[in-house]
Design a protein around this motif. Structure first.
Motif, short mmCIF file in Angstrom:
data_model
loop_
_atom_site.label_atom_id
_atom_site.label_comp_id
_atom_site.label_asym_id
_atom_site.label_seq_id
_atom_site.Cartn_x
_atom_site.Cartn_y
_atom_site.Cartn_z
N ARG A 1 0.83 -1.20 0.00
CA ARG A 1 0.00 0.00 0.00
C ARG A 1 0.87 1.26 0.00
NH1 ARG A 1 -5.53 1.21 1.64
NH2 ARG A 1 -5.71 3.35 0.98
N ASP A 2 0.46 2.24 -0.79
CA ASP A 2 1.16 3.52 -0.83
C ASP A 2 0.42 4.48 0.11
OD1 ASP A 2 2.87 5.56 -1.53
OD2 ASP A 2 1.72 6.12 -3.31
N TYR A 3 0.90 4.54 1.34
CA TYR A 3 0.28 5.37 2.38
C TYR A 3 1.41 5.90 3.24
CZ TYR A 3 -2.45 6.40 6.62
OH TYR A 3 -3.01 7.01 7.71
N ALA A 4 1.39 7.17 3.55
CA ALA A 4 2.51 7.82 4.24
C ALA A 4 2.86 7.16 5.57
CB ALA A 4 2.19 9.29 4.47
N TYR A 5 1.88 6.68 6.31
CA TYR A 5 2.14 6.11 7.62
C TYR A 5 2.03 4.58 7.62
CZ TYR A 5 1.59 10.96 8.85
OH TYR A 5 1.73 12.31 8.90
N ASN A 6 2.15 3.99 6.47
CA ASN A 6 2.05 2.53 6.34
C ASN A 6 3.20 1.87 7.08
OD1 ASN A 6 1.85 -0.13 5.55
ND2 ASN A 6 1.77 0.30 3.38
N ARG A 7 2.86 0.90 7.92
CA ARG A 7 3.87 0.14 8.65
C ARG A 7 4.17 -1.20 7.98
NH1 ARG A 7 1.18 3.35 11.92
NH2 ARG A 7 2.38 4.58 13.38
N ALA A 8 3.47 -1.49 6.87
CA ALA A 8 3.70 -2.71 6.08
C ALA A 8 3.66 -3.95 6.96
CB ALA A 8 5.01 -2.61 5.31
N LEU A 9 2.59 -4.10 7.73
CA LEU A 9 2.47 -5.21 8.67
C LEU A 9 1.76 -6.43 8.10
CD1 LEU A 9 1.37 -3.14 11.80
CD2 LEU A 9 3.66 -4.02 11.27
N PHE A 10 0.87 -6.23 7.12
CA PHE A 10 0.01 -7.30 6.66
C PHE A 10 0.04 -7.44 5.15
CE2 PHE A 10 -1.86 -5.32 10.46
CZ PHE A 10 -1.79 -6.39 11.33
N ALA A 11 -0.18 -8.67 4.71
CA ALA A 11 -0.34 -8.95 3.28
C ALA A 11 -1.76 -9.49 3.09
CB ALA A 11 0.69 -9.97 2.82
N ARG A 12 -2.47 -8.93 2.13
CA ARG A 12 -3.83 -9.42 1.86
C ARG A 12 -3.75 -10.69 1.03
NH1 ARG A 12 -8.72 -5.91 -0.46
NH2 ARG A 12 -7.23 -4.32 0.12
N VAL A 13 -4.38 -11.75 1.53
CA VAL A 13 -4.43 -13.02 0.83
C VAL A 13 -5.60 -13.02 -0.14
CG1 VAL A 13 -4.69 -15.52 1.11
CG2 VAL A 13 -3.37 -14.21 2.77
N ARG A 14 -6.72 -12.55 0.34
CA ARG A 14 -7.92 -12.29 -0.46
C ARG A 14 -8.77 -11.33 0.35
NH1 ARG A 14 -10.97 -18.14 -0.11
NH2 ARG A 14 -12.25 -17.64 1.68
N GLN A 15 -9.86 -10.87 -0.21
CA GLN A 15 -10.65 -9.86 0.46
C GLN A 15 -11.05 -10.31 1.86
OE1 GLN A 15 -13.85 -8.25 -1.79
NE2 GLN A 15 -14.57 -6.97 -0.13
N GLY A 16 -10.66 -9.49 2.85
CA GLY A 16 -11.01 -9.79 4.24
C GLY A 16 -10.08 -10.75 4.95
N TRP A 17 -9.05 -11.26 4.27
CA TRP A 17 -8.11 -12.23 4.86
C TRP A 17 -6.69 -11.68 4.74
CZ3 TRP A 17 -9.43 -17.11 6.86
CH2 TRP A 17 -10.78 -17.46 6.74
N TYR A 18 -5.99 -11.69 5.87
CA TYR A 18 -4.64 -11.11 5.93
C TYR A 18 -3.66 -12.04 6.63
CZ TYR A 18 -6.76 -6.72 4.54
OH TYR A 18 -7.43 -5.75 3.85
N GLN A 19 -2.38 -11.89 6.27
CA GLN A 19 -1.28 -12.57 6.94
C GLN A 19 -0.32 -11.52 7.47
OE1 GLN A 19 0.43 -14.89 3.77
NE2 GLN A 19 -0.53 -16.75 4.52
N PHE A 20 0.52 -11.92 8.44
CA PHE A 20 1.60 -11.04 8.88
C PHE A 20 2.50 -10.78 7.72
CE2 PHE A 20 0.98 -12.73 13.30
CZ PHE A 20 0.70 -11.52 13.89
#
Length: 169
Positions: A150-169
């Motif tokens: 994600r291109d966001y100024a305060y993005n901490r890049a913590l999660f990866a989207r696997v599919r809509q509504g589902w995330y991984q570290f």
């Protein structure tokens, strides 16, 4: 399981013992062999038991929560302070992490679904998760703005989207 006395007392909801251990120098940031702290042990019990969540967990949270966590996100070391929304979300995912491998009906990619996080937060007191943060749009926005790509100024890049509504570290 290499639990410290503080972890066991927090998991049991024994506030006087937690206070006594902290007064005697117990380390609230000590981790077990899974990387879990006393906070994670208390959170797991609060997620499992609504009575525990509405009872001793509010006070336990104030006592055993470290002021910040440091996370390696790609090539960066990111500090997440306790007052940030990402802090409790990250701690929640860490507390639920083991369940992503053991519960039936999960994706084979061991991801977190927003519904499971909201369900875990359902009975938590307002000093831990304010009511306005227990809504799907808020949680979805928090997850999406911290996505790796994600291109966001305060993005901490913590999660990866696997599919809509589902995330991984």
């Amino acid at each position: 399981m290499n639990l410290t006395p503080l972890m066991a007392a927090a998991h049991a909801g024994n506030l006087p013992l937690v206070e006594a251990l902290l007064d005697r120098g117990a380390d609230r940031e000590a981790v077990d062999h899974y990387g879990c702290t006393a906070l994670h042990w208390a959170m797991r019990e609060a997620f499992r038991d609504p009575k525990f969540a509405r009872g001793p967990f509010a006070a336990l949270y104030e006592l055993v929560t470290p002021p910040s966590i440091d996370v390696r996100a790609g090539e960066r070391l990111v500090r997440i302070d306790r007052h940030l929304s990402e802090y409790f979300l990250f701690q929640t995912c860490w507390a639920l992490f083991k369940s992503r491998f053991s519960e039936q009906g999960r994706l084979p990619v061991c991801a977190f679904e927003t519904a499971a996080i909201l369900s875990a937060w359902e009975h938590l007191p307002a000093n831990v998760v304010p009511p306005n943060r227990r809504k799907r749009p808020y949680l979805s926005g928090l997850l999406s703005r911290n996505e790796v790509d994600r291109d966001y100024a305060y993005n901490r890049a913590l999660f990866a989207r696997v599919r809509q509504g589902w995330y991984q570290f």
